[in-house]
Motif scaffolding. Structure first.
Motif, PDB file in Angstrom:
ATOM      1  N   PHE A 127      11.019  14.868  -1.644  1.00 30.57           N
ATOM      2  CA  PHE A 127      11.980  14.372  -2.605  1.00 30.57           C
ATOM      3  C   PHE A 127      13.185  14.991  -2.442  1.00 30.57           C
ATOM      4  CE2 PHE A 127      12.040  12.954  -7.606  1.00 30.57           C
ATOM      5  CZ  PHE A 127      13.140  12.059  -7.238  1.00 30.57           C
ATOM      6  N   GLU A 128      14.378  14.173  -1.713  1.00 28.19           N
ATOM      7  CA  GLU A 128      15.516  14.649  -1.478  1.00 28.19           C
ATOM      8  C   GLU A 128      16.761  14.565  -2.467  1.00 28.19           C
ATOM      9  OE1 GLU A 128      18.454  13.844   2.183  1.00 28.19           O
ATOM     10  OE2 GLU A 128      16.300  13.581   2.647  1.00 28.19           O
ATOM     11  N   GLU A 129      17.462  15.526  -2.798  1.00 30.05           N
ATOM     12  CA  GLU A 129      18.565  15.320  -3.352  1.00 30.05           C
ATOM     13  C   GLU A 129      18.030  14.906  -4.812  1.00 30.05           C
ATOM     14  OE1 GLU A 129      22.758  16.455  -1.664  1.00 30.05           O
ATOM     15  OE2 GLU A 129      22.254  14.439  -1.430  1.00 30.05           O
ATOM     16  N   PRO A 130      17.428  15.187  -5.395  1.00 27.82           N
ATOM     17  CA  PRO A 130      16.842  14.543  -6.727  1.00 27.82           C
ATOM     18  C   PRO A 130      17.995  14.654  -7.824  1.00 27.82           C
ATOM     19  CG  PRO A 130      15.673  16.626  -6.470  1.00 27.82           C
ATOM     20  CD  PRO A 130      16.271  16.227  -5.107  1.00 27.82           C
ATOM     21  N   LEU A 131      18.631  15.755  -7.751  1.00 26.65           N
ATOM     22  CA  LEU A 131      19.536  16.165  -8.730  1.00 26.65           C
ATOM     23  C   LEU A 131      20.912  16.649  -8.238  1.00 26.65           C
ATOM     24  CD1 LEU A 131      17.276  18.550 -11.001  1.00 26.65           C
ATOM     25  CD2 LEU A 131      17.434  16.160 -10.996  1.00 26.65           C
ATOM     26  N   PRO A 132      22.040  16.701  -8.920  1.00 27.12           N
ATOM     27  CA  PRO A 132      23.223  17.288  -8.482  1.00 27.12           C
ATOM     28  C   PRO A 132      23.072  18.770  -7.958  1.00 27.12           C
ATOM     29  CG  PRO A 132      23.731  16.241 -10.811  1.00 27.12           C
ATOM     30  CD  PRO A 132      22.394  16.178 -10.527  1.00 27.12           C
ATOM     31  N   ALA A 133      23.574  19.081  -7.002  1.00 25.24           N
ATOM     32  CA  ALA A 133      23.400  20.174  -6.230  1.00 25.24           C
ATOM     33  C   ALA A 133      23.453  21.433  -7.010  1.00 25.24           C
ATOM     34  CB  ALA A 133      24.129  20.526  -4.865  1.00 25.24           C
ATOM     35  N   GLU A 134      24.480  21.345  -7.951  1.00 22.35           N
ATOM     36  CA  GLU A 134      24.771  22.587  -8.840  1.00 22.35           C
ATOM     37  C   GLU A 134      23.639  22.850  -9.971  1.00 22.35           C
ATOM     38  OE1 GLU A 134      27.203  19.440 -10.106  1.00 22.35           O
ATOM     39  OE2 GLU A 134      26.792  19.512  -7.977  1.00 22.35           O
ATOM     40  N   ASP A 135      22.712  21.824 -10.067  1.00 22.70           N
ATOM     41  CA  ASP A 135      21.589  22.088 -10.937  1.00 22.70           C
ATOM     42  C   ASP A 135      20.417  22.798 -10.394  1.00 22.70           C
ATOM     43  OD1 ASP A 135      19.992  22.211 -13.244  1.00 22.70           O
ATOM     44  OD2 ASP A 135      19.879  19.867 -13.396  1.00 22.70           O
ATOM     45  N   VAL A 136      20.692  24.264 -10.085  1.00 21.70           N
ATOM     46  CA  VAL A 136      19.555  24.825  -9.613  1.00 21.70           C
ATOM     47  C   VAL A 136      18.358  24.738 -10.396  1.00 21.70           C
ATOM     48  CG1 VAL A 136      19.011  27.138  -8.050  1.00 21.70           C
ATOM     49  CG2 VAL A 136      21.327  26.308  -8.402  1.00 21.70           C
ATOM     50  N   ALA A 137      18.613  25.176 -11.737  1.00 19.29           N
ATOM     51  CA  ALA A 137      17.513  25.251 -12.814  1.00 19.29           C
ATOM     52  C   ALA A 137      16.839  24.077 -13.037  1.00 19.29           C
ATOM     53  CB  ALA A 137      18.125  25.855 -14.188  1.00 19.29           C
TER      54      ALA A 137
END
Length: 388
Positions: free
Chosen positions: A248-258
């Motif tokens: 599952f690639e880039e599901p969320l914005p990259a800044e959202d590590v949590a």
């Protein structure tokens, strides 16, 4: 030094060099550096959940060393920002390059970084570093008489490929199936489908049609291009598990590590990230927190070959794999250089400006064997497409 306007195909001026820092009497010293910008049209209509690929703005750096060895490197944007990258190169970084030793990419990269501390870490600086750093590695490998994949590590002469060109979001389900079956017949090991339709069941129906067509033995990746919240990504991952999604690639914005960490804990599907990350430390944070299993570092966006190799080996230390984003023609050599490469993304983009193509046979890309990056540039074509 000079940073005159380049004329691709015309030899650069030579200059006398001083003794090299590595003891070689000036053989690898960079005596000339130039940069220019080309617009390469996309080879197919490309859309995802948040954007369209308008054109490949290609930022090119060309260097020459004391003994006449040349290096040509590049980076890119998908439509905007190229002029800003070019400006940083011409106003600052080309001056830094001249006098550096092309056989010492670590020292050269650090000199570039140090000269721009006020604008790092960031995408414009990273793209500028990458254009310069890949030129340095091209010259370094040419000076050594070896292809990049050997010069950078030499782990394997081939790497498996998966196809992206048949999975864009605007394509119908029938078109997705048609492309996937064609990729399978060509021997490719996997296909990637863009997701991000308004409702999860729409994505699932498209994926299920592809899975039914290709069977259980072909890897099926999905890419959301940072379009979901953590809650929605978790919900859709549970749907996607039904068709055995490979990552599952880039599901969320990259800044959202949590958020990625929460998703990784909630699903059996490996989480893949990296194309929108620009520093070694960002990758370290993801890996330390178990927020990613597949690292997709893009050599242009992380600042070049020098930091890309660090990221690949960092992933190896965490027992994670690398499957870089885009730039197939360059990443073929880098994935073959390291032992933890999982896949190469098959998405050709340089055919308009090269005289030969990357060799792909039976689902495997073969690392170029010519000294340097192994990209056969058509300098006349680059000149025709040059915009700055």
């Amino acid at each position: 030094m000079t940073t005159t306007q380049p004329v691709p195909g015309v030899p650069l001026p030579t200059a006398a060099g001083s003794a090299g820092q590595d003891g070689d009497p000036g053989r690898g010293r960079i005596v000339h550096a130039e940069a220019f910008l080309c617009d390469i049209p996309v080879e197919a209509v490309r859309t995802d959940a948040v954007q369209a690929f308008l054109k490949q703005e290609t930022i090119v750096v060309r260097i020459r060393t004391t003994d006449g060895t040349e290096g040509l490197g590049y980076s890119y944007t998908i439509g905007t920002g190229g002029a800003a990258v070019l400006s940083l190169l011409r106003t600052t970084l080309l001056d830094v390059l001249v006098g550096q030793d092309a056989t010492r990419p670590e020292a050269t990269w650090r000199a570039l970084f140090t000269s721009t501390r006020a604008t790092t870490v960031g995408v414009i600086a990273a793209l500028a570093f990458a254009a310069a750093d890949t030129a340095v590695w091209d010259a370094k490998a040419r000076l050594a008489g070896r292809p990049l994949w050997v010069e950078a590590g030499g782990a394997s002469a081939t790497v498996p490929v998966y196809d992206t060109e048949g999975g864009w979001l605007h394509l119908s389900t029938d078109e997705l199936v048609e492309h996937a079956v064609a990729s399978q017949r060509r021997g490719m090991h996997g296909v990637k489908i863009k997701v991000g339709k308004p409702r999860g069941h729409e994505d699932l129906e498209r994926l299920r049609a592809v899975r039914d067509a290709v069977g259980p033995c072909m890897d099926l990746m999905v890419d959301a291009n940072q379009s979901f919240t953590a809650a929605e990504a978790i919900r859709r991952a549970r749907l996607f598990e039904q068709v055995d999604v490979f990552w599952f690639e880039e599901p969320l914005p990259a800044e959202d590590v949590a958020g990625h960490e929460r998703l990784a804990q909630a699903t059996s599907i490996p989480v893949a990230v990296g194309e929108s990350m620009y520093s070694l430390g960002h990758f370290r944070e993801y890996l330390q927190r178990g927020a990613a299993a597949v690292v997709q570092a893009d050599v242009a966006r992380v600042g070049g070959v020098t930091p890309w190799l660090k990221i690949a080996h960092l992933a190896e230390a965490f027992n994670a794999t690398v499957a870089p984003h885009f730039l197939m023609e360059l990443h073929a050599s880098l994935t073959c250089a390291v032992p933890n490469a999982l896949y190469l993304e098959h998405i050709p983009q340089l055919r308009a400006v090269t005289t030969s193509e990357l060799e792909v046979a039976d689902g495997l890309a073969h690392a170029p064997t010519d000294p340097g990056l192994g990209i056969a540039w058509d300098m006349d074509a680059l000149e025709r497409l040059r915009v700055a």
